[in-house]
Design an enzyme around this catalytic site. Structure first.
Site, PDB file in Angstrom:
ATOM      1  N   VAL A   9       4.916   1.561  -0.283  1.00 18.54           N
ATOM      2  CA  VAL A   9       5.451   0.934  -1.483  1.00 18.54           C
ATOM      3  C   VAL A   9       6.685   0.164  -1.059  1.00 18.54           C
ATOM      4  O   VAL A   9       7.271   0.428  -0.008  1.00 18.54           O
ATOM      5  CB  VAL A   9       5.786   1.951  -2.604  1.00 18.54           C
ATOM      6  N   SER A  10       7.097  -0.789  -1.897  1.00 15.71           N
ATOM      7  CA  SER A  10       8.171  -1.696  -1.499  1.00 15.71           C
ATOM      8  C   SER A  10       9.574  -1.133  -1.666  1.00 15.71           C
ATOM      9  O   SER A  10      10.479  -1.515  -0.941  1.00 15.71           O
ATOM     10  CB  SER A  10       8.067  -3.003  -2.288  1.00 15.71           C
ATOM     11  N   THR A  11       9.775  -0.244  -2.634  1.00 15.83           N
ATOM     12  CA  THR A  11      11.131   0.240  -2.885  1.00 15.83           C
ATOM     13  C   THR A  11      11.158   1.755  -2.964  1.00 15.83           C
ATOM     14  O   THR A  11      10.147   2.409  -3.217  1.00 15.83           O
ATOM     15  CB  THR A  11      11.693  -0.324  -4.206  1.00 15.83           C
ATOM     16  N   GLN A  14       9.735   3.505  -6.134  1.00 19.66           N
ATOM     17  CA  GLN A  14       8.297   3.513  -6.406  1.00 19.66           C
ATOM     18  C   GLN A  14       7.648   4.760  -5.811  1.00 19.66           C
ATOM     19  O   GLN A  14       8.180   5.376  -4.894  1.00 19.66           O
ATOM     20  CB  GLN A  14       7.646   2.254  -5.823  1.00 19.66           C
TER      21      GLN A  14
END
Length: 184
Positions: A9-11, A14
């Site tokens: 996931v990007s962050t 998340q």
């Protein structure tokens, strides 16, 4: 012949939960997971995953954009895995690189993923330009205004305060206090 999963996931905010559930349901033997942007070249878990994979293994990912965000990056990863004779399976898009159709579809999805990233960047730049046109200021406010400089000089000269006292009173760093004192 191991089934190896990769989830990203990007962050930090998340959750990997949905991806991990899909990978576990597919029967993975090992999962590498990380919370980093796909456009970030430094993805340690991906590097570990790629190093871990051996001839005959299969890399499972839930969606193609979890592996890479640019066509160039994806093609580099695919080439590396092909050289190792590792198959890629994308669960949500039903892609399997063991056949020509799967390889072709993977390439098309990579182009669309990169296109989506570029569109998002363009929208962001448009939003920033509109905000600037409306007078929105970006970045931190300047700590050293003329008023603050005058106050620091007054504390040092008129009140004979020490640098640590000025730092404590203003909440500024030593470098900023010295910069204020040297300002003309």
């Amino acid at each position: 012949m191991a089934l190896v999963g990769y989830a990203r996931v990007s962050t930090l905010g998340q959750s990997l939960e949905v991806q991990l559930q899909k990978l576990e349901a597919a029967g993975v033997d090992k999962v590498f997971e990380e919370k980093k942007s796909g456009v970030d070249a430094n993805r340690p878990a991906l590097k570990q995953c790629l190093d871990y994979l051996r001839q005959g293994d299969t890399l499972l990912i839930s969606r193609i954009d979890r592996l890479a965000r640019s066509a160039e990056d994806l093609l580099r990863i695919v080439r590396e895995l092909e050289e190792k004779q590792v198959t890629i399976k994308v669960l949500d898009q039903s892609i399997d690189t063991r056949d020509a159709a799967g390889k072709a579809f993977l390439g098309m999805l990579a182009v669309f993923a990169e296109f989506e990233t570029n569109i998002r960047k363009e929208r962001q730049m448009d939003g920033i330009a509109k905000a600037k046109a409306k007078g929105t200021k970006f970045g931190r406010k300047k700590a050293l205004t003329a008023e603050v400089i005058s106050s620091i000089k007054s504390m040092r000269v008129d009140e004979e305060r020490t640098i640590p006292e000025i730092m404590a009173k203003t909440g500024l760093s030593k470098a900023t206090v010295y910069r204020a004192l040297s300002a003309s």
